[in-house]
Design a protein around this motif. Structure first.
Motif, PDB file in Angstrom:
ATOM      1  N   ALA A 166       0.693  -1.001   0.211  1.00  0.00           N
ATOM      2  CA  ALA A 166      -0.011   0.529   0.044  1.00  0.00           C
ATOM      3  C   ALA A 166       0.521   1.265   0.010  1.00  0.00           C
ATOM      4  N   ALA A 167       1.840   0.839   0.871  1.00  0.00           N
ATOM      5  CA  ALA A 167       2.429   2.815   0.733  1.00  0.00           C
ATOM      6  C   ALA A 167       3.186   3.018  -0.381  1.00  0.00           C
ATOM      7  N   THR A 168       3.780   1.020  -1.067  1.00  0.00           N
ATOM      8  CA  THR A 168       4.504   1.547  -2.214  1.00  0.00           C
ATOM      9  C   THR A 168       3.331   2.713  -3.625  1.00  0.00           C
ATOM     10  N   ALA A 169       2.026   2.098  -3.639  1.00  0.00           N
ATOM     11  CA  ALA A 169       1.128   1.790  -4.893  1.00  0.00           C
ATOM     12  C   ALA A 169       1.268   3.973  -4.039  1.00  0.00           C
ATOM     13  N   SER A 170       0.747   4.242  -2.894  1.00  0.00           N
ATOM     14  CA  SER A 170       1.025   5.538  -2.693  1.00  0.00           C
ATOM     15  C   SER A 170       2.027   6.575  -3.364  1.00  0.00           C
ATOM     16  N   VAL A 171       3.054   6.540  -2.954  1.00  0.00           N
ATOM     17  CA  VAL A 171       3.995   6.647  -3.628  1.00  0.00           C
ATOM     18  C   VAL A 171       4.308   7.009  -4.878  1.00  0.00           C
ATOM     19  N   GLY A 172       4.545   5.474  -5.443  1.00  0.00           N
ATOM     20  CA  GLY A 172       4.138   5.687  -6.515  1.00  0.00           C
ATOM     21  C   GLY A 172       3.009   6.442  -7.456  1.00  0.00           C
ATOM     22  N   GLN A 173       2.231   6.433  -6.866  1.00  0.00           N
ATOM     23  CA  GLN A 173       0.924   7.385  -7.388  1.00  0.00           C
ATOM     24  C   GLN A 173       1.721   8.870  -7.218  1.00  0.00           C
ATOM     25  N   GLN A 174       2.560   9.673  -5.956  1.00  0.00           N
ATOM     26  CA  GLN A 174       2.691  10.973  -5.812  1.00  0.00           C
ATOM     27  C   GLN A 174       4.036  10.889  -6.945  1.00  0.00           C
ATOM     28  N   ASP A 175       5.249  10.039  -7.469  1.00  0.00           N
ATOM     29  CA  ASP A 175       5.505  10.284  -8.419  1.00  0.00           C
ATOM     30  C   ASP A 175       5.028  10.048  -9.233  1.00  0.00           C
ATOM     31  N   ASP A 176       4.028   9.660 -10.075  1.00  0.00           N
ATOM     32  CA  ASP A 176       3.719  10.164 -11.193  1.00  0.00           C
ATOM     33  C   ASP A 176       2.999  11.366 -11.308  1.00  0.00           C
ATOM     34  N   ARG A 177       2.424  11.750 -10.476  1.00  0.00           N
ATOM     35  CA  ARG A 177       2.112  12.951 -10.634  1.00  0.00           C
ATOM     36  C   ARG A 177       3.058  13.927 -10.842  1.00  0.00           C
ATOM     37  N   ALA A 178       4.300  13.677 -10.108  1.00  0.00           N
ATOM     38  CA  ALA A 178       5.444  14.785 -10.027  1.00  0.00           C
ATOM     39  C   ALA A 178       6.020  15.001 -11.637  1.00  0.00           C
ATOM     40  N   SER A 179       5.703  13.436 -12.091  1.00  0.00           N
ATOM     41  CA  SER A 179       7.048  13.423 -12.778  1.00  0.00           C
ATOM     42  C   SER A 179       5.914  13.935 -14.680  1.00  0.00           C
ATOM     43  N   GLY A 180       4.803  14.054 -14.382  1.00  0.00           N
ATOM     44  CA  GLY A 180       3.909  14.532 -14.821  1.00  0.00           C
ATOM     45  C   GLY A 180       3.269  16.000 -15.223  1.00  0.00           C
ATOM     46  N   GLN A 181       3.790  16.333 -13.949  1.00  0.00           N
ATOM     47  CA  GLN A 181       4.130  18.524 -13.749  1.00  0.00           C
ATOM     48  C   GLN A 181       5.411  18.249 -14.236  1.00  0.00           C
ATOM     49  N   GLN A 182       6.035  18.082 -13.604  1.00  0.00           N
ATOM     50  CA  GLN A 182       7.839  18.190 -14.405  1.00  0.00           C
ATOM     51  C   GLN A 182       8.114  17.753 -16.300  1.00  0.00           C
ATOM     52  N   GLU A 183       7.351  16.729 -16.241  1.00  0.00           N
ATOM     53  CA  GLU A 183       7.285  17.223 -17.940  1.00  0.00           C
ATOM     54  C   GLU A 183       6.592  17.920 -18.479  1.00  0.00           C
ATOM     55  N   GLN A 184       5.461  18.340 -18.054  1.00  0.00           N
ATOM     56  CA  GLN A 184       4.889  20.084 -18.537  1.00  0.00           C
ATOM     57  C   GLN A 184       5.590  20.654 -18.421  1.00  0.00           C
ATOM     58  N   GLN A 185       5.856  21.522 -17.428  1.00  0.00           N
ATOM     59  CA  GLN A 185       6.221  22.445 -17.205  1.00  0.00           C
ATOM     60  C   GLN A 185       7.498  22.282 -17.997  1.00  0.00           C
ATOM     61  N   GLN A 186       8.307  21.203 -18.648  1.00  0.00           N
ATOM     62  CA  GLN A 186      10.002  20.751 -19.587  1.00  0.00           C
ATOM     63  C   GLN A 186       9.649  21.193 -21.111  1.00  0.00           C
ATOM     64  N   GLY A 187       8.423  20.820 -21.315  1.00  0.00           N
ATOM     65  CA  GLY A 187       7.031  20.909 -22.267  1.00  0.00           C
ATOM     66  C   GLY A 187       6.799  22.150 -22.719  1.00  0.00           C
ATOM     67  N   ARG A 188       6.909  23.178 -21.864  1.00  0.00           N
ATOM     68  CA  ARG A 188       7.004  24.129 -22.553  1.00  0.00           C
ATOM     69  C   ARG A 188       8.281  25.733 -22.432  1.00  0.00           C
ATOM     70  N   GLN A 189       9.024  24.405 -22.001  1.00  0.00           N
ATOM     71  CA  GLN A 189      10.693  25.399 -22.092  1.00  0.00           C
ATOM     72  C   GLN A 189      10.744  25.036 -24.216  1.00  0.00           C
ATOM     73  N   CYS A 190      11.614  26.109 -24.197  1.00  0.00           N
ATOM     74  CA  CYS A 190      12.153  26.340 -25.410  1.00  0.00           C
ATOM     75  C   CYS A 190      13.634  26.696 -25.490  1.00  0.00           C
ATOM     76  N   ASN A 191      14.532  25.533 -25.827  1.00  0.00           N
ATOM     77  CA  ASN A 191      16.129  26.691 -26.041  1.00  0.00           C
ATOM     78  C   ASN A 191      15.950  26.551 -27.323  1.00  0.00           C
ATOM     79  N   PHE A 192      16.179  28.201 -27.279  1.00  0.00           N
ATOM     80  CA  PHE A 192      16.589  29.268 -28.490  1.00  0.00           C
ATOM     81  C   PHE A 192      18.031  29.813 -29.412  1.00  0.00           C
ATOM     82  N   THR A 193      18.300  28.957 -28.054  1.00  0.00           N
ATOM     83  CA  THR A 193      19.771  28.737 -29.022  1.00  0.00           C
ATOM     84  C   THR A 193      19.907  28.218 -30.283  1.00  0.00           C
ATOM     85  N   GLN A 194      19.688  26.809 -30.107  1.00  0.00           N
ATOM     86  CA  GLN A 194      19.551  25.626 -30.488  1.00  0.00           C
ATOM     87  C   GLN A 194      18.539  25.784 -31.746  1.00  0.00           C
ATOM     88  N   LEU A 195      17.573  26.453 -30.715  1.00  0.00           N
ATOM     89  CA  LEU A 195      16.297  27.146 -32.461  1.00  0.00           C
ATOM     90  C   LEU A 195      16.931  27.586 -33.516  1.00  0.00           C
TER      91      LEU A 195
END
Length: 359
Positions: A22-51
């Protein structure tokens, strides 16, 4: 909407096993949510030098000489192996067109086709430098809030990049010839004289628009012709030298609360037909206003048809109607839902061909 070709960093999920399943599932769900938020934030970033490094070799400065000896300046981008897209107003009345690529090479270009109503033009150029590759045009629409960059030669400053976001969609702007251009992207990426015709690109280097205008009296207010219009118009310019726009033949006004009140309508949504041009596709099908009424000190037209849908698509504003007509072709028959004398009914209109703006 807009395809985002943005590299999203993969976030490793670390789960804790202490506390049982039960504890493992709870922590996993929190990590999944944190991962999704971080990916969403990173997806909004743009490397304008490379662009910039990825796209700038495909961007050109456009210098023209007109029939009256005037010199003009704009920008463009490589669309195909030997084709460059720019604005119509950049090459209007041009007798000579010269392109300068990012590393300094000059090439003479010829005008293949122009369309003033979308402010797009196609140029043909020979001996394109080997380092310049065509820029892909994005599928779908741009997304409000998405990061973008405007590339070009503002004020003759070649190889310039400015950045911002897509501020809005479906804008209508006035042209230099007096008619309106619908379906335009609004951006806060600075666009200045000389940027016209250059690409507005997303973080993946795809063209989401062609920069067409900046409002000099305002801060961070620019406009670009969207990718869907490029995909629709440019192939016709290459093949035929022109693009045929649909024509309805009405003058209209938006259904503001004052206009709705004057016409006894509960909702201020739709477009009121003010006048129907004689011998136009709408003649004998749509009804214009026959009189006016003063409401709250304002004289407004009353009695005309109110267009609320076209081929099942809601029409809530003049921009909506312009967008539907822009996507239609001459000879196509559309079904319009109108409110006439307080009742809804459907009428069918076969669209005509829009005359050039100088006729």
């Amino acid at each position: 909407m807009q395809n985002r070709l943005i590299t999203i960093l993969v976030v490793a999920l670390v789960t804790a096993s202490a506390g049982g399943v039960a504890a493992t599932a709870s922590v996993g769900q929190q990590d999944d949510r944190a991962s999704g938020q971080q990916e969403q934030q990173q997806g909004r970033q743009c490397n304008f030098t490379q662009l910039y490094d990825r796209a700038i070799d495909s961007v050109v400065s456009v210098r023209v000489t007109t029939e009256d000896g005037q010199a003009g300046l704009g920008s463009g981008f490589l669309y195909d192996d030997n084709l460059v897209v720019t604005n119509q107003h950049v090459v209007a009345n041009a007798t000579n067109v010269e392109l300068q690529f990012d590393r300094g090479e000059w090439r003479t270009a010829t005008v293949v086709g122009t369309d003033p109503y979308s402010d797009l033009a196609v140029l043909r150029v020979r001996n394109v430098p080997g380092y310049a590759a065509p820029l892909p045009v994005a599928d779908g629409q741009a997304e409000p809030g998405a990061p973008v960059a405007a590339l070009g030669s503002p004020l003759g400053l070649q190889g310039t990049i400015t950045r911002g976001i897509v501020s809005g969609l479906n804008r209508t702007i006035p042209s230099q010839q007096g008619f309106a251009i619908p379906d335009v992207i609004q951006t806060d990426a600075p666009i200045n004289p000389g940027n016209s015709g250059g690409p507005l690109v997303n973080c993946g280097g795809e063209v989401v628009g062609v920069n067409t205008a900046g409002i000099q009296a305002s801060e961070n207010l620019g406009f670009a012709i969207p990718a869907e219009v490029i995909r629709r118009v440019v192939p016709s310019l290459v093949e035929n030298g022109s693009y045929s726009h649909a024509f309805l033949g009405i003058s209209s006004t938006e259904l503001s609360p004052v206009v709705a009140e004057a016409n006894g309508l509960e909702r201020a949504q739709g477009v009121l037909v003010v006048d129907v041009l004689a011998n136009s596709p709408a003649s004998g099908v749509l009804q214009g206003s026959q009189r006016t009424r003063t409401v709250e000190g304002v004289e407004v037209p009353v009695g005309g048809d109110v267009i609320v849908r076209v081929d099942g698509q809601p029409v809530q504003s003049a921009e909506d109607l312009s967008s539907v007509l822009a996507e239609s072709r001459p000879g196509e028959t559309v079904t319009m839902t109108v409110v006439r004398n307080g009742e809804r009914q459907q009428v069918r209109v076969t669209l005509g061909r829009r005359s050039p703006p100088d006729q």
